[in-house]
Motif scaffolding. Structure first.
Motif, PDB file in Angstrom:
ATOM      1  N   LEU A 166       0.813  -1.215   0.000  1.00  0.00           N
ATOM      2  CA  LEU A 166       0.000   0.000   0.000  1.00  0.00           C
ATOM      3  C   LEU A 166       0.849   1.268   0.000  1.00  0.00           C
ATOM      4  N   GLY A 167       0.619   2.130  -0.980  1.00  0.00           N
ATOM      5  CA  GLY A 167       1.285   3.413  -1.043  1.00  0.00           C
ATOM      6  C   GLY A 167       2.661   3.321  -1.657  1.00  0.00           C
ATOM      7  N   SER A 168       3.275   4.484  -1.818  1.00  0.00           N
ATOM      8  CA  SER A 168       4.614   4.562  -2.414  1.00  0.00           C
ATOM      9  C   SER A 168       5.628   5.114  -1.423  1.00  0.00           C
ATOM     10  N   GLY A 169       5.385   4.868  -0.131  1.00  0.00           N
ATOM     11  CA  GLY A 169       6.368   5.216   0.888  1.00  0.00           C
ATOM     12  C   GLY A 169       7.533   4.247   0.864  1.00  0.00           C
ATOM     13  N   THR A 189      -0.754   0.274  -4.540  1.00  0.00           N
ATOM     14  CA  THR A 189      -1.660   1.414  -4.576  1.00  0.00           C
ATOM     15  C   THR A 189      -0.842   2.696  -4.495  1.00  0.00           C
ATOM     16  N   THR A 190      -1.335   3.749  -5.142  1.00  0.00           N
ATOM     17  CA  THR A 190      -0.656   5.038  -5.082  1.00  0.00           C
ATOM     18  C   THR A 190      -1.664   6.141  -5.363  1.00  0.00           C
ATOM     19  N   ALA A 194       1.951  10.014 -11.967  1.00  0.00           N
ATOM     20  CA  ALA A 194       3.402  10.196 -11.976  1.00  0.00           C
ATOM     21  C   ALA A 194       4.077   9.145 -11.096  1.00  0.00           C
ATOM     22  N   LYS A 195       3.532   8.917  -9.909  1.00  0.00           N
ATOM     23  CA  LYS A 195       4.091   7.893  -9.029  1.00  0.00           C
ATOM     24  C   LYS A 195       3.849   6.503  -9.605  1.00  0.00           C
ATOM     25  N   ALA A 196       2.701   6.317 -10.241  1.00  0.00           N
ATOM     26  CA  ALA A 196       2.404   5.019 -10.837  1.00  0.00           C
ATOM     27  C   ALA A 196       3.445   4.647 -11.889  1.00  0.00           C
ATOM     28  N   PHE A 329       9.606  10.869  -3.311  1.00  0.00           N
ATOM     29  CA  PHE A 329       9.543   9.467  -3.733  1.00  0.00           C
ATOM     30  C   PHE A 329      10.888   8.842  -3.408  1.00  0.00           C
ATOM     31  N   GLY A 330      10.925   8.037  -2.354  1.00  0.00           N
ATOM     32  CA  GLY A 330      12.176   7.447  -1.914  1.00  0.00           C
ATOM     33  C   GLY A 330      12.640   8.050  -0.600  1.00  0.00           C
TER      34      GLY A 330
END
Length: 337
Positions: A166-169, A189-190, A194-196, A329-330
């Motif tokens: 879950l998420g882009s953490g 999930t995001t 852009a993150k996808a 991101f990251g």
């Protein structure tokens, strides 16, 4: 030497730098010259005095730090001066299940790693994989070990299994990388296209925009022919939706409600827990054994972290404010070079 110290009741204003004498190691202790740190959501929760563990007033914050051993005390056998090492987040949790008597964590009850020289027990450090720079290695002690624990608890993760993270953490990014190494199909999930795109570039097989799909468990079911996923790494919540997404006899690794920023945990319907038919695992980062096991995989596959931005040691407050603004991101890295 210089160290940051924290009075959490004052927020960002409570973070100050003090000068000290360099520490001297005692029996089975080592002194590490810190070369890099990492910051994340945990540190922001601490700054807001909303962390789940008690904070000692004036503590040196920061649980993620790496460097080189510069001195060792009597009876130290596991490391020597010059070794590159990372500190373990829970220095008293060596192996086995997590217990309250092992809950002393760097940067909360005991002094952490936002310092130029750290005094640590020899059991509280692990070697850094040779292919990683200090800045890269600093990204692993918290988020990566958490992701590794989340993927290895419960039933074995076999090739061909389906993992939802879950998420882009940072935890989810590492879970994605490690799950792909295990041969899993990974759904993430995001919140944005852009993150996808970046998640797909890292290997995500499917990405669900939870803003466009608030009932994202329905999308997960559709992608798995109604069966649900074999494992959920829940680092963002809500837990209810994770339980609706998991297959019967699957596993949900519950990293913690506090990572989503909620002040209190919402009640979960017992009927939902029962009907999910899955095992729910509480994940509290990981032990020294988890860290060592993960490092073997990181070294074998030459895994490198996703780094968002690097700040100098003098600019830790700016790094924290950057993290608070969101949108990265990251990992956020602190360098001492």
């Amino acid at each position: 030497m210089k160290s940051y110290h924290l009075d959490a009741s004052r927020g960002f204003e409570g973070l100050t730098i003090r000068e000290h004498d360099e520490p001297e190691p005692g029996r089975r202790q080592v002194v590490v010259r810190v070369r890099a740190n990492s910051l994340g959501f945990r540190d922001l929760m601490i700054m807001k005095n909303r962390y789940v563990l008690p904070l000692r007033p004036g503590v040196v914050p920061g649980c993620e730090g790496v460097g080189e051993v510069v001195a060792v005390g009597a009876d130290v056998t596991q490391v020597k001066p010059g070794d590159r090492v990372a500190a373990t987040v829970f220095p008293q949790w060596l192996d086995g299940p997590f217990r309250r008597d092992r809950a002393a964590q760097l940067g909360t009850a005991i002094d952490g790693m936002l310092t130029e020289y750290a005094l640590l027990d020899e059991d509280g450090v692990v070697p850094i994989p040779a292919h990683l720079s200090f800045e890269e290695a600093a990204a692993f002690p918290l988020a990566a070990v958490t992701a590794w624990n989340a993927l290895t608890c419960g039933s074995p993760l076999r090739p061909g299994a389906t993992v939802l993270t879950l998420g882009s953490g940072a935890v989810s990014l590492f879970a994605l990388r490690f799950a792909k190494l295990a041969g899993a199909r990974v759904i993430v999930t995001t919140s944005s296209e852009a993150k996808a795109e970046r998640l797909r570039a890292l290997g995500a097989d499917e990405v669900i925009d939870y803003r466009e799909n608030p009932a994202w468990d329905e999308a997960v079911r559709a992608l798995t022919d109604g069966a649900g996923v074999d494992r959920v790494v829940d680092a963002a919540g809500p837990l209810e939706t994770s339980l609706k997404s998991v297959a019967v006899t699957g596993d949900v690794a519950f990293v913690g409600y506090w990572l989503s920023g909620e002040v209190g945990a919402r009640p979960v319907d017992p009927a939902l827990l029962f009907m999910a038919g899955a095992s729910l695992h509480r994940i509290a980062t990981g032990s020294r054994a988890h860290f060592l096991e993960m490092n073997r995989a990181v070294a074998a596959h030459r895994v490198r972290p996703v780094i968002d931005r690097v700040f100098p040691f003098e600019d830790v407050p700016d790094a924290l404010r950057y993290g608070e603004a969101g949108g990265g991101f990251g990992k956020i890295i602190i360098t001492h070079s």
